[in-house]
Scaffold this motif. Structure first.
Motif, PDB file in Angstrom:
ATOM      1  N   UNK A  94      10.603  -4.131   2.766  1.00 43.14           N
ATOM      2  CA  UNK A  94      10.267  -3.638   4.091  1.00 43.14           C
ATOM      3  C   UNK A  94       9.807  -4.836   4.921  1.00 43.14           C
ATOM      4  N   UNK A  95       9.448  -4.588   6.156  1.00 38.53           N
ATOM      5  CA  UNK A  95       9.158  -5.690   7.077  1.00 38.53           C
ATOM      6  C   UNK A  95       7.984  -6.544   6.607  1.00 38.53           C
ATOM      7  N   UNK A  96       6.924  -5.907   6.100  1.00 35.50           N
ATOM      8  CA  UNK A  96       5.745  -6.650   5.665  1.00 35.50           C
ATOM      9  C   UNK A  96       6.036  -7.461   4.419  1.00 35.50           C
ATOM     10  N   UNK A  98       8.916  -8.632   3.552  1.00 34.08           N
ATOM     11  CA  UNK A  98       9.764  -9.749   3.972  1.00 34.08           C
ATOM     12  C   UNK A  98       8.901 -10.898   4.479  1.00 34.08           C
ATOM     13  N   UNK A  99       7.887 -10.574   5.258  1.00 32.58           N
ATOM     14  CA  UNK A  99       6.979 -11.606   5.765  1.00 32.58           C
ATOM     15  C   UNK A  99       6.254 -12.290   4.615  1.00 32.58           C
ATOM     16  N   UNK A 100       5.825 -11.505   3.628  1.00 34.80           N
ATOM     17  CA  UNK A 100       5.125 -12.066   2.466  1.00 34.80           C
ATOM     18  C   UNK A 100       6.034 -13.026   1.700  1.00 34.80           C
ATOM     19  N   UNK A 101       7.293 -12.644   1.508  1.00 33.65           N
ATOM     20  CA  UNK A 101       8.200 -13.470   0.712  1.00 33.65           C
ATOM     21  C   UNK A 101       8.685 -14.713   1.461  1.00 33.65           C
ATOM     22  N   UNK A 157      -5.733 -10.009  -1.380  1.00 34.25           N
ATOM     23  CA  UNK A 157      -6.827 -10.291  -0.456  1.00 34.25           C
ATOM     24  C   UNK A 157      -7.234  -8.989   0.226  1.00 34.25           C
ATOM     25  N   UNK A 158      -8.454  -8.923   0.660  1.00 35.63           N
ATOM     26  CA  UNK A 158      -9.007  -7.686   1.190  1.00 35.63           C
ATOM     27  C   UNK A 158      -8.179  -7.143   2.349  1.00 35.63           C
ATOM     28  N   UNK A 159      -7.752  -5.880   2.185  1.00 40.36           N
ATOM     29  CA  UNK A 159      -6.992  -5.208   3.222  1.00 40.36           C
ATOM     30  C   UNK A 159      -5.541  -5.627   3.324  1.00 40.36           C
ATOM     31  N   UNK A 160      -5.059  -6.415   2.348  1.00 42.70           N
ATOM     32  CA  UNK A 160      -3.697  -6.952   2.451  1.00 42.70           C
ATOM     33  C   UNK A 160      -2.787  -6.532   1.297  1.00 42.70           C
ATOM     34  N   UNK A 161      -3.179  -5.543   0.513  1.00 39.29           N
ATOM     35  CA  UNK A 161      -2.372  -5.133  -0.630  1.00 39.29           C
ATOM     36  C   UNK A 161      -1.040  -4.547  -0.177  1.00 39.29           C
ATOM     37  N   UNK A 162       0.028  -5.003  -0.826  1.00 38.99           N
ATOM     38  CA  UNK A 162       1.364  -4.480  -0.554  1.00 38.99           C
ATOM     39  C   UNK A 162       1.873  -3.629  -1.703  1.00 38.99           C
ATOM     40  N   UNK A 163       1.035  -3.427  -2.725  1.00 39.87           N
ATOM     41  CA  UNK A 163       1.455  -2.630  -3.879  1.00 39.87           C
ATOM     42  C   UNK A 163       1.628  -1.179  -3.456  1.00 39.87           C
ATOM     43  N   UNK A 164       2.747  -0.601  -3.836  1.00 31.79           N
ATOM     44  CA  UNK A 164       3.025   0.786  -3.504  1.00 31.79           C
ATOM     45  C   UNK A 164       3.462   1.539  -4.753  1.00 31.79           C
ATOM     46  N   UNK A 165       2.954   2.759  -4.884  1.00 28.31           N
ATOM     47  CA  UNK A 165       3.331   3.632  -6.010  1.00 28.31           C
ATOM     48  C   UNK A 165       3.011   3.017  -7.363  1.00 28.31           C
ATOM     49  N   UNK A 166       1.991   2.162  -7.424  1.00 27.07           N
ATOM     50  CA  UNK A 166       1.666   1.524  -8.692  1.00 27.07           C
ATOM     51  C   UNK A 166       1.214   2.542  -9.718  1.00 27.07           C
ATOM     52  N   UNK A 167       0.408   3.507  -9.288  1.00 29.69           N
ATOM     53  CA  UNK A 167      -0.085   4.515 -10.223  1.00 29.69           C
ATOM     54  C   UNK A 167       1.055   5.322 -10.807  1.00 29.69           C
ATOM     55  N   UNK A 168       2.057   5.624 -10.004  1.00 31.63           N
ATOM     56  CA  UNK A 168       3.191   6.426 -10.483  1.00 31.63           C
ATOM     57  C   UNK A 168       4.052   5.664 -11.450  1.00 31.63           C
ATOM     58  N   UNK A 180      13.374   1.579  -7.766  1.00 31.40           N
ATOM     59  CA  UNK A 180      12.186   1.152  -7.051  1.00 31.40           C
ATOM     60  C   UNK A 180      12.529   0.948  -5.586  1.00 31.40           C
ATOM     61  N   UNK A 181      11.588   1.286  -4.702  1.00 33.82           N
ATOM     62  CA  UNK A 181      11.870   1.241  -3.269  1.00 33.82           C
ATOM     63  C   UNK A 181      11.472  -0.081  -2.627  1.00 33.82           C
ATOM     64  N   UNK A 182      10.506  -0.788  -3.208  1.00 33.85           N
ATOM     65  CA  UNK A 182      10.058  -2.037  -2.607  1.00 33.85           C
ATOM     66  C   UNK A 182       9.921  -3.112  -3.674  1.00 33.85           C
TER      67      UNK A 182
END
Length: 253
Positions: A94-96, A98-101, A157-168, A180-182
């Motif tokens: 996703x857009x965020x 992409x910025x991270x990578x 870092x605080x407020x910057x987590x990009x992890x999604x659906x980790x629990x699932x 996987x979606x992301x």
């Protein structure tokens, strides 16, 4: 004759009393069984020799992979460009993300020494606003009846987590059939390494020749002077049509 062959032939012999086959067919089946065991034995030896050859050529390739990565380090945004140009991997971001990578400076794939038991995928990052890690690794162990994978714990870092659906995606949860979606949900997904298509694409496609994806032309981009190619084509068609109509009017006159 091996013990396995003896057992198989013995099984045929013991069943002969109640066999639906006549004696000639039964004898032929036993001989086929012996041949098959010999073929299996040769195939096993072949696999061992092929593995040794692969190990040899892995050692020969390694310095060139290292040289290639050193050269890639001089090209800004090489890996994110190759990933975004890849028809399968680009769908992960996703857009965020992409910025991270854009902070990804190096990617490495390294097989275990014996090759068949597993491999690592390593992602190297410069300092970035998303997490503290300089390297995150996904490790695959494929040499057991139940293959496993492990992922580096990302220190967000605080407020910057990009992890999604980790629990699932934690082991023990119901197996997912959808991909996987992301990127980071894939990275943290260790449910079933055998169905990890993304890892196989990175290992067997992107890593082998990333240059082909970095150099993919932007065929959907604008044409010359910012005019879309379809608009140019449409304009040319209109001009040709108008010219034809004018010629027809002149002929009628």
């Amino acid at each position: 004759m091996s013990d396995a062959t003896s057992r198989k032939v013995k099984r045929f012999s013991e069943s002969d009393r109640n066999s639906e086959f006549d004696a000639a067919t039964q004898k032929a089946l036993e001989e086929i069984d012996v041949c098959q065991n010999e073929i299996d034995s040769i195939n096993e030896k072949s696999s061992e020799e092929i593995l040794k050859i692969e190990q040899k050529y892995n050692r020969l390739r390694k310095p060139f992979y290292e040289k290639r990565n050193n050269l890639i380090s001089n090209i800004p945004n090489f890996w994110i460009t190759a990933i975004m140009n890849h028809p399968d991997l680009s769908a992960l971001l996703d857009e965020t993300e992409e910025d991270c990578l854009h902070h990804l400076t190096k990617l490495e794939v390294e097989e275990f020494d014996d090759i068949k038991s597993g491999y690592w995928i390593k992602f190297y990052f410069e300092e970035n606003p998303y997490f503290e890690n300089s390297v995150i690794t996904k490790e695959y162990h494929l040499d057991s009846a139940t293959p496993t994978s492990e992922s580096t714990q990302i220190i967000w870092k605080e407020g910057c987590s990009l992890a999604q659906n980790v629990e699932a995606n934690k082991p023990g949860k119901k197996r997912r059939h959808e991909p996987a979606k992301t990127f980071f949900s894939w990275f943290n997904d260790n449910v079933d390494p055998y169905t990890d298509d993304i890892a196989e694409i990175i290992k067997d496609d992107l890593w082998l020749n990333p240059l082909q994806y970095y150099l993919v032309p932007d065929v959907e981009g604008d044409g010359e002077n910012g005019v879309d190619a379809e608009e140019v084509s449409s304009s040319e068609d209109d001009e040709e049509r108008e010219g034809g109509e004018e010629e027809s009017r002149n002929q009628r006159k």
